[in-house]
Design a protein around this motif. Structure first.
Motif, PDB file in Angstrom:
ATOM      1  N   THR A 139      42.184  40.778  46.701  1.00  0.00           N
ATOM      2  CA  THR A 139      43.208  40.719  45.891  1.00  0.00           C
ATOM      3  C   THR A 139      42.845  39.437  44.857  1.00  0.00           C
ATOM      4  OG1 THR A 139      44.981  41.575  47.237  1.00  0.00           O
ATOM      5  CG2 THR A 139      45.682  40.194  45.363  1.00  0.00           C
ATOM      6  N   ILE A 140      42.448  38.338  45.561  1.00  0.00           N
ATOM      7  CA  ILE A 140      41.894  36.966  44.887  1.00  0.00           C
ATOM      8  C   ILE A 140      40.952  37.295  43.737  1.00  0.00           C
ATOM      9  CG2 ILE A 140      41.007  34.776  45.135  1.00  0.00           C
ATOM     10  CD1 ILE A 140      42.212  35.062  48.139  1.00  0.00           C
ATOM     11  N   ILE A 141      40.083  38.140  44.117  1.00  0.00           N
ATOM     12  CA  ILE A 141      38.995  38.695  42.968  1.00  0.00           C
ATOM     13  C   ILE A 141      39.703  39.386  42.051  1.00  0.00           C
ATOM     14  CG2 ILE A 141      36.749  39.756  42.731  1.00  0.00           C
ATOM     15  CD1 ILE A 141      36.182  38.874  45.705  1.00  0.00           C
ATOM     16  N   MET A 142      40.354  40.373  42.166  1.00  0.00           N
ATOM     17  CA  MET A 142      40.855  41.736  41.313  1.00  0.00           C
ATOM     18  C   MET A 142      41.983  41.303  40.685  1.00  0.00           C
ATOM     19  SD  MET A 142      39.042  44.169  41.498  1.00  0.00           S
ATOM     20  CE  MET A 142      39.919  45.256  40.696  1.00  0.00           C
ATOM     21  N   VAL A 143      42.980  40.588  41.181  1.00  0.00           N
ATOM     22  CA  VAL A 143      44.393  40.404  40.470  1.00  0.00           C
ATOM     23  C   VAL A 143      44.612  39.314  39.800  1.00  0.00           C
ATOM     24  CG1 VAL A 143      46.902  40.265  40.739  1.00  0.00           C
ATOM     25  CG2 VAL A 143      45.458  41.874  42.220  1.00  0.00           C
ATOM     26  N   HIS A 144      44.210  39.546  38.220  1.00  0.00           N
ATOM     27  CA  HIS A 144      44.571  38.342  37.238  1.00  0.00           C
ATOM     28  C   HIS A 144      45.427  38.768  36.226  1.00  0.00           C
ATOM     29  CE1 HIS A 144      41.053  35.765  38.889  1.00  0.00           C
ATOM     30  NE2 HIS A 144      40.523  36.941  39.193  1.00  0.00           N
ATOM     31  N   ASN A 145      45.992  37.663  35.533  1.00  0.00           N
ATOM     32  CA  ASN A 145      46.656  38.265  34.242  1.00  0.00           C
ATOM     33  C   ASN A 145      45.315  38.745  33.331  1.00  0.00           C
ATOM     34  OD1 ASN A 145      48.948  37.798  33.615  1.00  0.00           O
ATOM     35  ND2 ASN A 145      48.826  36.378  32.209  1.00  0.00           N
ATOM     36  N   PRO A 146      45.480  40.096  32.493  1.00  0.00           N
ATOM     37  CA  PRO A 146      44.706  40.473  31.591  1.00  0.00           C
ATOM     38  C   PRO A 146      43.729  39.571  30.667  1.00  0.00           C
ATOM     39  CG  PRO A 146      46.613  41.867  31.659  1.00  0.00           C
ATOM     40  CD  PRO A 146      47.047  40.748  32.219  1.00  0.00           C
ATOM     41  N   LYS A 147      44.604  38.584  30.157  1.00  0.00           N
ATOM     42  CA  LYS A 147      44.059  37.546  29.459  1.00  0.00           C
ATOM     43  C   LYS A 147      43.010  36.531  29.973  1.00  0.00           C
ATOM     44  CE  LYS A 147      47.341  36.733  25.815  1.00  0.00           C
ATOM     45  NZ  LYS A 147      48.184  35.893  24.951  1.00  0.00           N
ATOM     46  N   ASP A 148      43.162  36.466  31.577  1.00  0.00           N
ATOM     47  CA  ASP A 148      42.358  35.417  32.381  1.00  0.00           C
ATOM     48  C   ASP A 148      41.286  36.255  33.129  1.00  0.00           C
ATOM     49  OD1 ASP A 148      44.249  33.370  31.381  1.00  0.00           O
ATOM     50  OD2 ASP A 148      45.596  33.876  33.086  1.00  0.00           O
ATOM     51  N   HIS A 149      41.309  37.638  33.135  1.00  0.00           N
ATOM     52  CA  HIS A 149      40.317  38.357  33.919  1.00  0.00           C
ATOM     53  C   HIS A 149      39.031  38.188  33.458  1.00  0.00           C
ATOM     54  CE1 HIS A 149      38.693  41.354  36.785  1.00  0.00           C
ATOM     55  NE2 HIS A 149      39.873  41.495  37.287  1.00  0.00           N
ATOM     56  N   PRO A 150      38.081  37.889  34.425  1.00  0.00           N
ATOM     57  CA  PRO A 150      36.636  37.589  34.044  1.00  0.00           C
ATOM     58  C   PRO A 150      35.589  38.733  33.640  1.00  0.00           C
ATOM     59  CG  PRO A 150      36.750  37.279  36.307  1.00  0.00           C
ATOM     60  CD  PRO A 150      38.089  37.498  35.838  1.00  0.00           C
ATOM     61  N   TRP A 151      36.332  39.979  33.953  1.00  0.00           N
ATOM     62  CA  TRP A 151      35.784  41.206  33.707  1.00  0.00           C
ATOM     63  C   TRP A 151      36.358  41.962  32.406  1.00  0.00           C
ATOM     64  CZ3 TRP A 151      36.229  43.244  39.351  1.00  0.00           C
ATOM     65  CH2 TRP A 151      35.472  42.268  40.070  1.00  0.00           C
ATOM     66  N   ALA A 152      37.510  41.355  31.849  1.00  0.00           N
ATOM     67  CA  ALA A 152      38.042  42.440  30.678  1.00  0.00           C
ATOM     68  C   ALA A 152      37.691  41.600  29.722  1.00  0.00           C
ATOM     69  CB  ALA A 152      39.598  42.136  30.959  1.00  0.00           C
ATOM     70  N   ASN A 153      37.255  42.036  28.353  1.00  0.00           N
ATOM     71  CA  ASN A 153      36.630  41.654  27.354  1.00  0.00           C
ATOM     72  C   ASN A 153      38.169  41.291  26.300  1.00  0.00           C
ATOM     73  OD1 ASN A 153      36.797  44.312  26.228  1.00  0.00           O
ATOM     74  ND2 ASN A 153      34.652  44.220  25.711  1.00  0.00           N
ATOM     75  N   LYS A 154      37.940  40.843  25.194  1.00  0.00           N
ATOM     76  CA  LYS A 154      38.924  40.531  24.325  1.00  0.00           C
ATOM     77  C   LYS A 154      39.620  41.911  23.935  1.00  0.00           C
ATOM     78  CE  LYS A 154      39.861  38.399  19.882  1.00  0.00           C
ATOM     79  NZ  LYS A 154      39.380  37.671  18.473  1.00  0.00           N
ATOM     80  N   GLU A 155      38.799  42.839  23.517  1.00  0.00           N
ATOM     81  CA  GLU A 155      38.961  44.214  22.894  1.00  0.00           C
ATOM     82  C   GLU A 155      39.786  44.919  23.618  1.00  0.00           C
ATOM     83  OE1 GLU A 155      35.704  42.341  20.741  1.00  0.00           O
ATOM     84  OE2 GLU A 155      35.733  42.898  22.841  1.00  0.00           O
ATOM     85  N   GLU A 156      39.564  44.899  25.127  1.00  0.00           N
ATOM     86  CA  GLU A 156      40.484  45.353  25.948  1.00  0.00           C
ATOM     87  C   GLU A 156      41.791  44.875  26.005  1.00  0.00           C
ATOM     88  OE1 GLU A 156      40.838  47.289  30.669  1.00  0.00           O
ATOM     89  OE2 GLU A 156      39.447  45.949  30.004  1.00  0.00           O
ATOM     90  N   VAL A 157      41.851  43.634  26.111  1.00  0.00           N
ATOM     91  CA  VAL A 157      43.224  42.895  26.121  1.00  0.00           C
ATOM     92  C   VAL A 157      43.990  42.889  24.994  1.00  0.00           C
ATOM     93  CG1 VAL A 157      44.268  40.483  26.122  1.00  0.00           C
ATOM     94  CG2 VAL A 157      42.318  40.909  27.828  1.00  0.00           C
ATOM     95  N   GLU A 158      43.211  43.143  23.934  1.00  0.00           N
ATOM     96  CA  GLU A 158      44.190  43.391  22.539  1.00  0.00           C
ATOM     97  C   GLU A 158      44.530  44.889  22.552  1.00  0.00           C
ATOM     98  OE1 GLU A 158      41.277  42.681  19.386  1.00  0.00           O
ATOM     99  OE2 GLU A 158      41.545  40.315  19.486  1.00  0.00           O
TER     100      GLU A 158
END
Length: 444
Positions: free
Chosen positions: A189-208
């Motif tokens: 969970t510590i690795i996987m669960v983040h705010n979308p804006k803060d997730h190291p694997w999610a790029n700006k395009e996905e967040v938008e």
């Protein structure tokens, strides 16, 4: 930047939620698999085991509002981790009760099951919160249907493993295995669960993409220092229960869960007592409707999101599968008019498929819960829904005891399916995100 490919971390998130939910339901089922060997070794009678089984449900319902508040106050990541970690600890500890003597073994088992129920309380509101943050509205029902379908799939995954462990290594091994697995997943969970804006694997395009589609990508963003609303006030509960839309949703979820708990608790007993099947046959045949429920659950979510893309209306997209699924599930009444086991399983499979299609309550909750108190709203929703786990099995048992048969019990369950459809059609009204009045209850 034009041409940059959007990441798909949100779908990794929903796979993770599926795994967590499967473990969640697997932990609940441990007592069903290990219970016979455990009670035989420790001398627990059926009444004692009944109290042990009910202890989880009582604690789970009690813990919904505090669990929802904790999610809103401290965010999904920390509370979700603590929830999984501690419910897994209490699962594991159930494997140690043979070290206690006499009545103390029963007391400790009751206590560990009760504490497990409290620890699990934030799990589904947490799922709803994470889904609301990570998915645009047009994909939300599909996401919810995937993790929600784990409740059907958990039996298929874990029952054979737990049965083998009990046979080979004793009933204690079931609790050690499931508890250890949960502890491991809690650290994932510590690795996987983040705010979308803060997730190291999610790029700006996905967040938008998520934000433009109505996803609450900044749900757990730290509040500005000095801002008055640092967390939900208890007075918000009054706003939730006075809101017609939310009340209709809560009533609908209670009724839908009556069907769920009938299939979990009384359906195997119905096959064994009313229809005279042996335990081996019951185990095999009871799995068929569960598979149909799994298929229906995925189909309902995909169909709902398809309707949303075509119509642009949340009300049409969410209500249509719920209403038709609930009406379809009323086909279980036809079992009262046939004697063939094949036809009974056929009608029950259709009913459970319909229940799966209509089980979109958590998608609706993700669509409607106020951003500031989404955890609290989800906790209240889950509290109403799981009250049926305490109430409906008792009422069904009373009906069967008085009448000596299951005919009116099936009518009782089907009537709740009708009431769920009625609630979404005529009480809920337009489905939209509820707005809270932040200063109305400042004294609470």
């Amino acid at each position: 930047m034009k041409g940059v490919k959007r990441t798909n971390v949100r779908w990794m998130m929903v796979v993770f939620l599926f795994i967590v939910t499967a473990i969640n339901y697997g932990d609940r089922a441990t007592i069903g698999i290990a219970g016979k060997s455990m009670s035989g070794e420790l001398g627990f009678d059926a009444a004692a085991m009944g109290w042990v089984i009910s202890s989880f449900s009582i604690a789970y319902v009690i813990g919904q509002l505090p669990g929802g508040w904790l999610l809103d106050r401290f965010g999904s990541k920390r509370v979700y981790f603590c929830s999984i970690f501690f419910w897994s600890i209490f699962t594991l500890l159930q494997g140690t009760i043979h070290f206690f003597i006499g009545a103390w073994a029963l007391i400790m088992l009751f206590t560990f099951r009760f504490l497990m129920g409290l620890a699990e309380a934030p799990s589904f509101p947490g799922n709803s919160r994470i889904t609301a943050a990570w998915f645009p509205a047009k994909e939300r029902a599909t996401a919810v249907s995937i993790f929600n379908s784990a409740q059907y799939f958990a039996t298929v995954i874990f029952a054979p493993i737990m049965g083998w462990l009990t046979h080979e290594y004793g009933w204690q091994s079931v609790f050690f295995f499931m508890g250890g697995l949960g502890i491991f997943i809690s650290f994932v969970t510590i690795i996987m669960v983040h705010n979308p804006k803060d997730h190291p694997w999610a790029n700006k395009e996905e967040v938008e993409y998520i934000a433009e589609g109505g996803g609450l990508v900044d749900m757990d963003q730290k509040k500005e220092e000095g801002k008055e609303d640092q967390g939900p006030k208890l007075g918000y509960i009054l706003q939730l229960i006075k809101n017609r839309m939310m009340l209709g949703i809560y009533l609908g979820q209670y009724c839908i869960n009556v069907l769920t708990y009938f299939f979990i608790t009384w359906f195997p007993i119905y096959l064994a007592t009313e229809r005279g099947l042996d335990i081996k046959s019951v185990g095999f045949l009871a799995a068929i409707p569960a598979v149909c429920g799994f298929v229906g659950g995925i189909a309902g979510g995909v169909f709902s999101d398809f309707l949303l893309r075509k119509t642009g209306s949340l009300s049409i997209a969410r209500k249509t599968p719920i209403v038709f699924g609930m009406l379809f599930s009323m086909m279980m009444i036809l079992c009262n008019y046939v004697d063939s086991i094949t036809m009974i399983i056929f009608f029950m499979s259709l009913a459970f498929f319909g229940k799966g299609v209509g089980a979109l309550g958590w998608a609706v909750m993700s669509d409607t819960a106020p951003k500031e108190i989404s955890g609290l709203a989800g906790g209240l929703f889950n509290m109403f829904g799981n009250a049926s786990s305490i109430i409906s099995p008792i009422i069904i048992g009373y009906i069967v005891h008085v009448t000596g048969r299951f005919e009116w019990a099936l009518v009782f369950v089907a009537a709740h399916a009708f009431l769920a459809a009625f609630s979404f059609l005529f009480i809920v009204g337009p489905i939209k995100r509820m707005e809270v009045k932040k200063n109305q209850f400042s004294n609470y």
